[in-house]
Design an enzyme around this catalytic site. Sequence first.
Site, PDB file in Angstrom:
ATOM      1  N   LYS A 204       0.822  -1.217   0.000  1.00  0.00           N
ATOM      2  CA  LYS A 204       0.000   0.000   0.000  1.00  0.00           C
ATOM      3  C   LYS A 204       0.853   1.263   0.000  1.00  0.00           C
ATOM      4  CE  LYS A 204       0.674   1.084   4.485  1.00  0.00           C
ATOM      5  NZ  LYS A 204       0.678   2.248   5.347  1.00  0.00           N
ATOM      6  N   THR A 261      -3.631   5.567   3.636  1.00  0.00           N
ATOM      7  CA  THR A 261      -2.328   6.022   3.157  1.00  0.00           C
ATOM      8  C   THR A 261      -2.416   6.764   1.829  1.00  0.00           C
ATOM      9  OG1 THR A 261      -1.562   3.974   4.164  1.00  0.00           O
ATOM     10  CG2 THR A 261       0.057   5.234   3.017  1.00  0.00           C
TER      11      THR A 261
END
Length: 348
Positions: A204, A261
């Site tokens: 990620k 994120t």
Amino acid sequence: GISKMPDAQDFENLKVGVVGAGSWGTALANLLALKGYPIDLWAYEQEVKDSIDSQRENRLFLPDIKLSPNLRPTNDLAAAVSGKDLVLVVVPSHVLRETSAKTAAYISKSAIIVSASKGIENKTHLTMTGVLKETLPGLPEDRFAVLSGPSFAREVARMYPTAVTVASRDLEVAGIIQRVFATPYFRVYTNDDVIGVELGGSVKNVIAIAAGIIDGLGLGYNTRAALITRGQTEIRRLGVALGANPRTFTGLAGIGDLILTCTAELSRNYTVGIKIGKGMKLDDILSEMRMVAEGVKNARSVYNLSRNVGVEMPISHEIYYILYEDLPPKEAVYRLMTRELKHELDDE
């Protein structure tokens, strides 16, 4: 597994060492200290130890957060891990091997080792628990666990409601860690898919750089939503190829951490992406950052690992080319948008 679940008394007397006093290590150490556990927190930097001792604050990595008196900082790695029932490892992924190897002589053979570091090692393509198992060879496989999920350190330190996942091959071990960390503002779920939880937390960061680039280029919300969704597909593909449970990637360590994120200014990886999208050079961006943006190193690991196992990850690969081969970001976007047209749902 473990012969018996510890009773309440055992939990009260649990000895915990935390290795790594960056923002996340400090936030987790403080969470446990506030629950009443005496915590030895190992800091690499002398100034971090000094500021916690003198001001009850980690001025360098987690400023303006008062730290519990139960939290004892030290620069002595052996002292931090010796005789502990649980050792929480929260150092940047590229120094994990070296740091862990130095603890091997001191860690108790019955300790539970929890990794809260996110990354894939460049040369070996091992996840962080993989590196820990190699550097702590005396410990049984079921003593290793990973903690991951959408959790900015500063928000946890401020007691904003947060949910994470703890994964261990042994669900009993995961259950112990769950009870150790759970608070009314920190909800902990268990999982037995260690590799899936670790891959979600690592890849990620690469997708977050891509999301930042899109915002740096000024491309809008449609583009970012598409990127996050297709990035999720790439993470799942790699995970399934490496034996993960595909459902993990719809959970907290998967889509949860990815959304966080890829959309928040607090994310270091996203911030790096924004600057690249605005035309800054990687070396200049990194030279002015104090904290580590894991996605920069992980882009290389993910690129090489995915090619080794034959998994198609076009977004991750374009990020590698942007970071390491000077591909202009606009060209990468065009290349992604004009790839061969496909059916959306590939084989699970």
